[in-house]
Scaffold this motif. Sequence first.
Motif, short mmCIF file in Angstrom:
data_model
loop_
_atom_site.label_atom_id
_atom_site.label_comp_id
_atom_site.label_asym_id
_atom_site.label_seq_id
_atom_site.Cartn_x
_atom_site.Cartn_y
_atom_site.Cartn_z
N TYR A 1 0.87 -1.17 0.00
CA TYR A 1 0.00 0.00 0.00
C TYR A 1 0.91 1.22 0.00
O TYR A 1 1.54 1.55 1.00
CB TYR A 1 -0.89 -0.02 1.24
CG TYR A 1 -1.98 1.04 1.25
CD1 TYR A 1 -3.31 0.68 1.02
CD2 TYR A 1 -1.69 2.38 1.49
CE1 TYR A 1 -4.33 1.64 1.05
CE2 TYR A 1 -2.68 3.34 1.50
CZ TYR A 1 -4.00 2.97 1.28
OH TYR A 1 -5.00 3.92 1.30
N LEU A 2 1.01 1.90 -1.14
CA LEU A 2 1.97 2.98 -1.29
C LEU A 2 1.35 4.33 -0.94
O LEU A 2 0.15 4.55 -1.12
CB LEU A 2 2.51 3.03 -2.72
CG LEU A 2 3.25 1.79 -3.22
CD1 LEU A 2 3.86 2.06 -4.59
CD2 LEU A 2 4.31 1.33 -2.25
N GLY A 3 2.22 5.25 -0.49
CA GLY A 3 1.80 6.61 -0.23
C GLY A 3 1.70 7.40 -1.52
O GLY A 3 1.98 6.90 -2.61
N PRO A 4 1.30 8.67 -1.43
CA PRO A 4 1.04 9.47 -2.63
C PRO A 4 2.26 9.76 -3.49
O PRO A 4 2.12 10.17 -4.64
CB PRO A 4 0.44 10.77 -2.07
CG PRO A 4 0.92 10.84 -0.66
CD PRO A 4 0.99 9.41 -0.19
N ALA A 5 3.46 9.56 -2.96
CA ALA A 5 4.68 9.78 -3.74
C ALA A 5 5.36 8.45 -4.08
O ALA A 5 6.57 8.40 -4.25
CB ALA A 5 5.64 10.68 -2.96
N PHE A 6 4.56 7.38 -4.16
CA PHE A 6 5.07 6.04 -4.47
C PHE A 6 5.97 5.50 -3.36
O PHE A 6 6.72 4.55 -3.58
CB PHE A 6 5.82 6.04 -5.81
CG PHE A 6 4.96 6.29 -7.01
CD1 PHE A 6 4.43 5.24 -7.74
CD2 PHE A 6 4.66 7.58 -7.41
CE1 PHE A 6 3.63 5.48 -8.84
CE2 PHE A 6 3.87 7.83 -8.51
CZ PHE A 6 3.34 6.78 -9.23
N GLU A 7 5.90 6.10 -2.18
CA GLU A 7 6.75 5.64 -1.09
C GLU A 7 6.12 4.46 -0.36
O GLU A 7 4.90 4.36 -0.24
CB GLU A 7 7.04 6.78 -0.10
CG GLU A 7 5.90 7.15 0.83
CD GLU A 7 4.92 8.16 0.25
OE1 GLU A 7 4.22 8.82 1.03
OE2 GLU A 7 4.85 8.25 -1.00
N LEU A 8 6.98 3.55 0.11
CA LEU A 8 6.52 2.49 0.98
C LEU A 8 6.09 3.08 2.31
O LEU A 8 6.64 4.08 2.76
CB LEU A 8 7.63 1.46 1.21
CG LEU A 8 8.16 0.71 -0.03
CD1 LEU A 8 9.30 -0.22 0.37
CD2 LEU A 8 7.06 -0.06 -0.73
N LEU A 9 5.11 2.46 2.94
CA LEU A 9 4.63 2.90 4.24
C LEU A 9 4.96 1.85 5.28
O LEU A 9 4.92 0.64 4.99
CB LEU A 9 3.12 3.15 4.20
CG LEU A 9 2.64 4.22 3.20
CD1 LEU A 9 1.12 4.33 3.25
CD2 LEU A 9 3.29 5.56 3.48
N ASN B 1 11.64 6.14 2.86
CA ASN B 1 12.70 6.63 1.99
C ASN B 1 12.85 5.79 0.72
O ASN B 1 13.71 6.08 -0.12
CB ASN B 1 14.04 6.66 2.73
CG ASN B 1 14.05 7.69 3.84
OD1 ASN B 1 13.47 8.77 3.70
ND2 ASN B 1 14.71 7.37 4.95
N ILE B 2 12.03 4.75 0.58
CA ILE B 2 12.06 3.89 -0.60
C ILE B 2 10.81 4.18 -1.43
O ILE B 2 9.69 4.02 -0.96
CB ILE B 2 12.11 2.40 -0.23
CG1 ILE B 2 13.32 2.11 0.67
CG2 ILE B 2 12.15 1.54 -1.48
CD1 ILE B 2 13.37 0.69 1.19
N HIS B 3 11.01 4.60 -2.68
CA HIS B 3 9.91 4.91 -3.59
C HIS B 3 9.88 3.84 -4.68
O HIS B 3 10.87 3.65 -5.40
CB HIS B 3 10.10 6.29 -4.21
CG HIS B 3 10.15 7.40 -3.21
ND1 HIS B 3 9.10 8.25 -2.97
CD2 HIS B 3 11.15 7.79 -2.37
CE1 HIS B 3 9.42 9.13 -2.04
NE2 HIS B 3 10.67 8.86 -1.65
N CYS B 4 8.75 3.14 -4.80
CA CYS B 4 8.62 2.05 -5.78
C CYS B 4 7.91 2.55 -7.02
O CYS B 4 6.67 2.56 -7.07
CB CYS B 4 7.87 0.87 -5.17
SG CYS B 4 8.87 -0.13 -4.07
#
Length: 589
Positions: free
Chosen positions: A501-509, A521-524
Motif C-alpha cells: 500500500y503505497l503513499g502518494p509519492a510512491f513511497e513504501l509505508l 525513503n524507498i519509492h517504488c
Amino acid sequence: MNVSGVIASGIASDEVASDVNPPDMIASDFNEPAVGEQGTDEPAVHQPGMSRRELSQRELSGPAVTASMDRRGFLRGAAIFAGSLSAAAAGCAPGQPLPANPSPQPNAANPPRPTPAEQLERQTADALRWAGTDRADWVRTREEADHNVVVVGGGQSGVSIAYQLRRKGVGRVEVIDMAAPGEAGIWRSVARMRQLQTPKTMPGPEMGNPALGFRAWFETLNGTQAFDALDRIPRLTWADYLDWFRETTGTSVRYRTRLLEVEPAGNLLRLHLESDGQQRIETTRKLVIATGFAGAGGPSIPGFLRDLPADRWMHSSGPVPFEVVAGRVVAVLGAGASAFDAAAVALEGGAAEVHLFSRRAYIDYPGGAPRGAAPVDRGHSSVSELSADLPDPVRWRNFLAGERRPASVPRDSIERVMAFPGFRLHLNSPWSAVAVRGAKVIVSVEERELPFDYIIAGTGYQIDLSAQPEFARVHEYVARWNDLYQPEAGEENGAMSAHPYLGPAFELLPRAGTGAEWVRNIHCFNLAAQLSFGKPVGDVPSMPDQPRVITAIARELYVEGVDVAANKGYMDAPVVPVDPELYQRAVQL
C-alpha cells in the motif's frame, strides 16, 4: 507503403504490462505483465554507421542490437533514414526523389540547408538553453551519505526521474543498472511487440518541454507527414528516441551494477551492490526502484511448470531459443498481448506449429464487441495521474474488474500470428498439469492429453516484495493492502491483498507497530504500485506520475536540511545599513 512498417523494426529496468486493461483505462504498452524479446522479422531501423546495403541485409536477417550509440553518429544515421521514411510517407519508394520543388544550389548567397540531424541538434540546443541551466545543487550535504538519491533502473523511468531531479536542483543522484551499456530497459532486449500500444501523442520523459519529446525528435528527422502516417510508435524507434533523450540530457547511468540488498542505517539506507563482479556498500538518503514489471516479485509461474526440466520450457520474459523451436510444435500458456507476441516470435523463428491456450471463452481486442461505458470515475486520460487519490474501495474495484476481464490484445498482435497457417488457438482450455514423457511434454487440458516439444509461459508477473532478494530485510516492515483495507464480501482477492500500500509519492509505508519510518525513503516506481496508482507503473502511461516522486524527494531533502538554530540566528541578527554612497547626493535634508 505503410510508414509504420518501414520504421518498425529494455529487465534490468523498465517497463512491462498488466492483465488489467479494461476499455476505460489508458492503454499500456504491455497489455499483460509478460514480455519477451523482439522477433526476427521486424523491418529494420537504421543504426549508426550502417550502410544502405547493410540495412538491406538486416531487413533480411532480422534486427541487430547495438551495444552503444554515439550521439553524433546516431543523428547522422537517423538523418539518412529520414530520407527513405519521408519518401514512404509521400508514397514514394525509398531512394526515389520526393515530389517537391528542387532546392537551389548552395552558394555564398544561398548557404546549404541544415540536414534534419543538424536541425534537430540546433533546436534541441536552443530548447535546453531557453530552459536555463540546471539548478545549482541546493541540498545540504550529509557526510555520512554517499548519495542523496539512488535510482535503480536505467530504462525510461529511471533516466527520466534522474533528469527531473537534476533540473529540480537535487544533486548527488546516481542511476544504476545491472545491464551492460546499450542494453538497459526492455525495448531492445525483452519486448516483442512491433509497435507500442499507447497513443503516439502520449507524454513521455520530456515533462513539459516539447522540444525534448518524441514528436519533435521524430518530425524533425523524418517530417510531419511521416509522423501523421504513423499508427503507433514502432518499438525500436521508441528505443532510439530514448537513447537520444538520455544522451541529449546528459543523464549518466552506472552500468553492470546490481542492487543485492537494502537495509536501514539510522535514517539512511545501506545498499549492498555488486559492480563488475566486485561487491561494495554505499549509503543513500533516498532510493527509487524503477525496475519495471519484473522488479516487484518476478515472473508469475504456475506450480506445475516449475518442476519441468529447464530445457523444455521458458517464461516469456526470456529470449526464445530459436534453435529449439525451429521445426517443433510449441505450446503457449496465456492469452494476453505478450503471449500472442511470443507465439508470433516462435512462428517467425521457424516453429512448425504454435498452440496458444486461453482459459477464457474469447479473445478481446480493440474494436471488438462493445464492453459498456466507462465508469464516471475512469476513462479521463488527461487526469490519469490523479487515480492514486481515488477512495480505496474505488481503486480496489477498478483493479479487481481488470483481473476479472480478459486482457485486450492489439489487433496487429492477433494479425501477426494469423498470418501463419501453423497457428492454433484453444479457448476454454485451462491447463491442469504437465509432465515429461520421453521427448514430449504432455499438457493436460480437462480430459485431454496433448504432446508438445516446448512450452512458453506467457503468464505475466507477480507482485510480491518478499520474492525480491534485495527486499529480504525490508518487506516485513512494509504495509500491504490487507493491513489498511478490507474489501466487501465477494470482492476478496488474496494476491491483491499482498500488494504494498503505497503513499502518494510512491513511497513504501511502515506496517503498524513496526516503527520502521525509514521505509518511507524507498519509492517504488514499478509494478508494485499498480493497485495503488491504477495503472501499470513503469510503462509509458505512468510517466505523468513521476512529478509526485520528484516533488516529494525534493521537499523532504529541503526540510531535512533546515538548520533551526541558524534560522533563528538569522532572524535575531541586527540589521546593518549599507553604505549610502550610491544614493547619498539625492537625499533631501
